[in-house]
Motif scaffolding. Structure first.
Motif, PDB file in Angstrom:
ATOM      1  N   GLY A 192      59.170   4.695 -38.224  1.00 51.59           N
ATOM      2  CA  GLY A 192      58.956   3.265 -38.403  1.00 51.59           C
ATOM      3  C   GLY A 192      59.069   2.500 -37.105  1.00 51.59           C
ATOM      4  N   LEU A 193      60.045   2.890 -36.269  1.00 52.63           N
ATOM      5  CA  LEU A 193      60.205   2.196 -34.992  1.00 52.63           C
ATOM      6  C   LEU A 193      59.030   2.445 -34.060  1.00 52.63           C
ATOM      7  CD1 LEU A 193      64.006   2.831 -34.394  1.00 52.63           C
ATOM      8  CD2 LEU A 193      62.914   0.633 -34.848  1.00 52.63           C
ATOM      9  N   LEU A 194      58.555   3.689 -34.034  1.00 51.82           N
ATOM     10  CA  LEU A 194      57.406   3.986 -33.182  1.00 51.82           C
ATOM     11  C   LEU A 194      56.166   3.256 -33.666  1.00 51.82           C
ATOM     12  CD1 LEU A 194      57.919   7.818 -32.588  1.00 51.82           C
ATOM     13  CD2 LEU A 194      58.352   5.942 -30.990  1.00 51.82           C
ATOM     14  N   GLY A 195      55.998   3.126 -34.981  1.00 44.57           N
ATOM     15  CA  GLY A 195      54.860   2.383 -35.515  1.00 44.57           C
ATOM     16  C   GLY A 195      54.943   0.921 -35.194  1.00 44.57           C
ATOM     17  N   ALA A 196      56.159   0.343 -35.211  1.00 50.46           N
ATOM     18  CA  ALA A 196      56.324  -1.083 -34.895  1.00 50.46           C
ATOM     19  C   ALA A 196      55.980  -1.375 -33.462  1.00 50.46           C
ATOM     20  CB  ALA A 196      57.766  -1.504 -35.180  1.00 50.46           C
ATOM     21  N   GLY A 197      56.094  -0.386 -32.576  1.00 50.93           N
ATOM     22  CA  GLY A 197      55.786  -0.615 -31.173  1.00 50.93           C
ATOM     23  C   GLY A 197      54.305  -0.693 -30.894  1.00 50.93           C
ATOM     24  N   THR A 198      53.469  -0.133 -31.788  1.00 53.79           N
ATOM     25  CA  THR A 198      52.029  -0.133 -31.532  1.00 53.79           C
ATOM     26  C   THR A 198      51.261  -1.077 -32.426  1.00 53.79           C
ATOM     27  OG1 THR A 198      51.771   1.713 -33.049  1.00 53.79           O
ATOM     28  CG2 THR A 198      52.109   2.251 -30.723  1.00 53.79           C
ATOM     29  N   GLY A 199      51.839  -1.549 -33.521  1.00 54.45           N
ATOM     30  CA  GLY A 199      51.121  -2.381 -34.487  1.00 54.45           C
ATOM     31  C   GLY A 199      50.628  -3.688 -33.938  1.00 54.45           C
ATOM     32  N   PRO A 200      51.460  -4.540 -33.340  1.00 54.02           N
ATOM     33  CA  PRO A 200      51.010  -5.847 -32.876  1.00 54.02           C
ATOM     34  C   PRO A 200      49.895  -5.776 -31.851  1.00 54.02           C
ATOM     35  CG  PRO A 200      53.401  -5.768 -33.001  1.00 54.02           C
ATOM     36  CD  PRO A 200      52.913  -4.380 -33.231  1.00 54.02           C
ATOM     37  N   ALA A 201      49.936  -4.762 -30.974  1.00 51.11           N
ATOM     38  CA  ALA A 201      48.901  -4.665 -29.948  1.00 51.11           C
ATOM     39  C   ALA A 201      47.542  -4.448 -30.575  1.00 51.11           C
ATOM     40  CB  ALA A 201      49.223  -3.528 -28.981  1.00 51.11           C
ATOM     41  N   ALA A 202      47.512  -3.589 -31.630  1.00 49.82           N
ATOM     42  CA  ALA A 202      46.237  -3.352 -32.291  1.00 49.82           C
ATOM     43  C   ALA A 202      45.740  -4.601 -32.995  1.00 49.82           C
ATOM     44  CB  ALA A 202      46.388  -2.209 -33.289  1.00 49.82           C
ATOM     45  N   ALA A 203      46.674  -5.384 -33.577  1.00 46.53           N
ATOM     46  CA  ALA A 203      46.273  -6.608 -34.262  1.00 46.53           C
ATOM     47  C   ALA A 203      45.716  -7.630 -33.294  1.00 46.53           C
ATOM     48  CB  ALA A 203      47.464  -7.194 -35.020  1.00 46.53           C
ATOM     49  N   ASP A 204      46.290  -7.677 -32.070  1.00 45.51           N
ATOM     50  CA  ASP A 204      45.806  -8.638 -31.082  1.00 45.51           C
ATOM     51  C   ASP A 204      44.381  -8.329 -30.658  1.00 45.51           C
ATOM     52  OD1 ASP A 204      48.980  -9.064 -29.357  1.00 45.51           O
ATOM     53  OD2 ASP A 204      48.154 -10.034 -31.140  1.00 45.51           O
ATOM     54  N   GLN A 205      43.980  -7.072 -30.741  1.00 44.21           N
ATOM     55  CA  GLN A 205      42.656  -6.690 -30.276  1.00 44.21           C
ATOM     56  C   GLN A 205      41.601  -6.811 -31.368  1.00 44.21           C
ATOM     57  OE1 GLN A 205      43.270  -2.755 -28.796  1.00 44.21           O
ATOM     58  NE2 GLN A 205      44.601  -3.391 -27.135  1.00 44.21           N
ATOM     59  N   ALA A 206      42.001  -7.157 -32.600  1.00 44.73           N
ATOM     60  CA  ALA A 206      41.040  -7.266 -33.687  1.00 44.73           C
ATOM     61  C   ALA A 206      40.128  -8.464 -33.465  1.00 44.73           C
ATOM     62  CB  ALA A 206      41.772  -7.398 -35.018  1.00 44.73           C
ATOM     63  N   PRO A 207      38.837  -8.322 -33.775  1.00 48.42           N
ATOM     64  CA  PRO A 207      37.913  -9.451 -33.625  1.00 48.42           C
ATOM     65  C   PRO A 207      38.340 -10.630 -34.484  1.00 48.42           C
ATOM     66  CG  PRO A 207      36.721  -7.394 -33.955  1.00 48.42           C
ATOM     67  CD  PRO A 207      38.160  -7.106 -34.214  1.00 48.42           C
ATOM     68  N   SER A 208      38.132 -11.832 -34.001  1.00 44.06           N
ATOM     69  CA  SER A 208      38.512 -13.031 -34.754  1.00 44.06           C
ATOM     70  C   SER A 208      37.598 -14.172 -34.342  1.00 44.06           C
ATOM     71  CB  SER A 208      39.972 -13.398 -34.481  1.00 44.06           C
ATOM     72  OG  SER A 208      40.174 -13.658 -33.108  1.00 44.06           O
ATOM     73  N   LEU A 209      37.574 -15.211 -35.182  1.00 44.74           N
ATOM     74  CA  LEU A 209      36.773 -16.399 -34.910  1.00 44.74           C
ATOM     75  C   LEU A 209      37.517 -17.265 -33.906  1.00 44.74           C
ATOM     76  CD1 LEU A 209      34.069 -17.467 -36.045  1.00 44.74           C
ATOM     77  CD2 LEU A 209      35.409 -18.943 -37.536  1.00 44.74           C
ATOM     78  N   THR A 210      36.888 -17.564 -32.773  1.00 41.90           N
ATOM     79  CA  THR A 210      37.536 -18.329 -31.719  1.00 41.90           C
ATOM     80  C   THR A 210      37.251 -19.810 -31.871  1.00 41.90           C
ATOM     81  OG1 THR A 210      35.650 -18.187 -30.204  1.00 41.90           O
ATOM     82  CG2 THR A 210      37.231 -16.358 -30.182  1.00 41.90           C
ATOM     83  N   ALA A 211      37.976 -20.608 -31.085  1.00 42.25           N
ATOM     84  CA  ALA A 211      37.741 -22.057 -31.085  1.00 42.25           C
ATOM     85  C   ALA A 211      36.331 -22.374 -30.602  1.00 42.25           C
ATOM     86  CB  ALA A 211      38.779 -22.749 -30.201  1.00 42.25           C
ATOM     87  N   ALA A 212      35.831 -21.595 -29.642  1.00 46.28           N
ATOM     88  CA  ALA A 212      34.459 -21.806 -29.155  1.00 46.28           C
ATOM     89  C   ALA A 212      33.439 -21.504 -30.243  1.00 46.28           C
ATOM     90  CB  ALA A 212      34.205 -20.931 -27.930  1.00 46.28           C
ATOM     91  N   ASP A 213      33.715 -20.486 -31.067  1.00 46.12           N
ATOM     92  CA  ASP A 213      32.811 -20.178 -32.181  1.00 46.12           C
ATOM     93  C   ASP A 213      32.724 -21.362 -33.145  1.00 46.12           C
ATOM     94  OD1 ASP A 213      32.440 -17.647 -31.145  1.00 46.12           O
ATOM     95  OD2 ASP A 213      33.961 -16.718 -32.412  1.00 46.12           O
ATOM     96  N   ARG A 214      33.895 -21.868 -33.532  1.00 46.47           N
ATOM     97  CA  ARG A 214      33.929 -22.994 -34.469  1.00 46.47           C
ATOM     98  C   ARG A 214      33.266 -24.231 -33.862  1.00 46.47           C
ATOM     99  NH1 ARG A 214      37.525 -22.210 -38.693  1.00 46.47           N
ATOM    100  NH2 ARG A 214      38.796 -20.322 -38.521  1.00 46.47           N
ATOM    101  N   ASP A 215      33.519 -24.452 -32.578  1.00 46.85           N
ATOM    102  CA  ASP A 215      32.953 -25.623 -31.908  1.00 46.85           C
ATOM    103  C   ASP A 215      31.433 -25.577 -31.899  1.00 46.85           C
ATOM    104  OD1 ASP A 215      33.300 -28.023 -30.086  1.00 46.85           O
ATOM    105  OD2 ASP A 215      32.186 -26.701 -28.754  1.00 46.85           O
ATOM    106  N   LEU A 216      30.876 -24.393 -31.711  1.00 49.47           N
ATOM    107  CA  LEU A 216      29.414 -24.289 -31.686  1.00 49.47           C
ATOM    108  C   LEU A 216      28.824 -24.651 -33.046  1.00 49.47           C
ATOM    109  CD1 LEU A 216      26.803 -23.494 -30.234  1.00 49.47           C
ATOM    110  CD2 LEU A 216      27.129 -21.180 -31.114  1.00 49.47           C
ATOM    111  N   VAL A 217      29.426 -24.156 -34.125  1.00 44.42           N
ATOM    112  CA  VAL A 217      28.907 -24.463 -35.463  1.00 44.42           C
ATOM    113  C   VAL A 217      28.943 -25.974 -35.699  1.00 44.42           C
ATOM    114  CG1 VAL A 217      29.205 -24.056 -37.935  1.00 44.42           C
ATOM    115  CG2 VAL A 217      29.675 -22.216 -36.316  1.00 44.42           C
ATOM    116  N   VAL A 218      30.053 -26.618 -35.304  1.00 43.93           N
ATOM    117  CA  VAL A 218      30.179 -28.064 -35.490  1.00 43.93           C
ATOM    118  C   VAL A 218      29.169 -28.812 -34.626  1.00 43.93           C
ATOM    119  CG1 VAL A 218      31.722 -30.037 -35.174  1.00 43.93           C
ATOM    120  CG2 VAL A 218      32.592 -27.928 -36.184  1.00 43.93           C
ATOM    121  N   ARG A 219      28.973 -28.374 -33.396  1.00 44.09           N
ATOM    122  CA  ARG A 219      28.057 -29.081 -32.505  1.00 44.09           C
ATOM    123  C   ARG A 219      26.603 -28.957 -32.949  1.00 44.09           C
ATOM    124  NH1 ARG A 219      29.592 -27.920 -26.285  1.00 44.09           N
ATOM    125  NH2 ARG A 219      27.913 -29.453 -26.008  1.00 44.09           N
TER     126      ARG A 219
END
Length: 257
Positions: A17-44
């Motif tokens: 469990g401890l070894l898994g906790a050390g790698t989990g957040p890093a993988a989540a940070d690298q997951a694709p996500s909708l950015t502020a620039a993406d949202r701004d383009l749709v609004v503009r």
């Protein structure tokens, strides 16, 4: 299952469990996500339609030349189509869209309503030409950096429409190029990757992510090491322990020779 076996199983589960906790957040940070620039383009894109559709309608009826009237009609019709694409993308992405233009865009529409003849042609062509020149680089930046396929498609569509509108407005002969807003130059070399959020560059965006991942990894490593040491002490309590034997008592005085 004896006590030592139970302790060993608990130790191995805790270590995993401890070894898994050390790698989990890093993988989540690298997951694709909708950015502020993406949202701004749709609004503009939505905002562009809210004022350029009525602007094109006015040009179709108020333009002093046949070319201005034709350009107004084309721009209005094409922005109706582009607006539908923006609304569809916003629904899929969960982006809230405005229902009226910005105060600046509303002012431009008032300028056009108050103008007539060649003066209207100049206001219409100049305002729309300035607005398209502003959003064109923003579309390219989002198209190059977005990770979302819906935003990528909208950026592609918007790029085609805006390029066409730039050509149409230029063809009116009413654009004053000397009074267009100055071009925004490329970012300085040391800031380019920071603006794009590239973690390879030692800038704020990349450094924050690297520091966060390093801290998570260090914390997980220390916790795993501590768990390993404690597990060894539980499983092998006699290992590494030196047994000190007490000295033998001296013989009683009456038995001494």
């Amino acid at each position: 299952m004896n006590r030592r076996t139970r302790c060993a199983a608990a130790f191995l589960l805790a270590l995993a469990g401890l070894l898994g906790a050390g790698t989990g957040p890093a993988a989540a940070d690298q997951a694709p996500s909708l950015t502020a620039a993406d949202r701004d383009l749709v609004v503009r894109v939505r905002l562009a339609g809210l004022w350029e559709i009525p602007a094109g309608d006015m040009a179709e009826t108020k333009g002093s030349t046949a070319r201005v009237r034709e350009v107004g009609k084309l721009i209005s019709a094409q922005h109706i189509a582009l607006d539908k694409l923006a609304v569809t993308a916003a629904r899929r992405l969960g982006v809230e869209l405005p229902d009226e233009p910005t105060p600046e865009q509303a002012y431009w529409l008032r300028e056009m309503r108050a103008a007539s003849g060649p003066a209207f042609d100049r206001v219409f062509a100049q305002r729309l030409r300035e607005a398209h020149g502003r959003i064109f680089p923003a579309i390219a930046a989002v198209r190059a950096g977005t990770r979302d396929p819906v935003v990528r498609k909208l950026a592609n569509d918007a790029n085609d429409f805006v390029k066409t509108h730039l050509d149409l407005l230029d063809s009116t002969g009413a654009v004053d190029y000397d009074h267009l807003p100055p071009l925004t130059g490329p970012a300085a070399e040391e800031h380019r990757f920071v603006l794009l959020g590239d973690p390879r560059h030692p800038g704020r965006a990349g450094t924050d992510q690297q520091v966060r991942q390093a801290l998570v990894g260090l914390t997980g490593g220390l916790a795993a090491l501590l768990a390993l040491v404690l597990g060894i002490r539980v499983l092998f309590p006699a290992r590494g322990t030196r047994v000190v034997r007490p000295p033998e008592p001296a013989a009683p005085p009456h038995r001494r020779q």
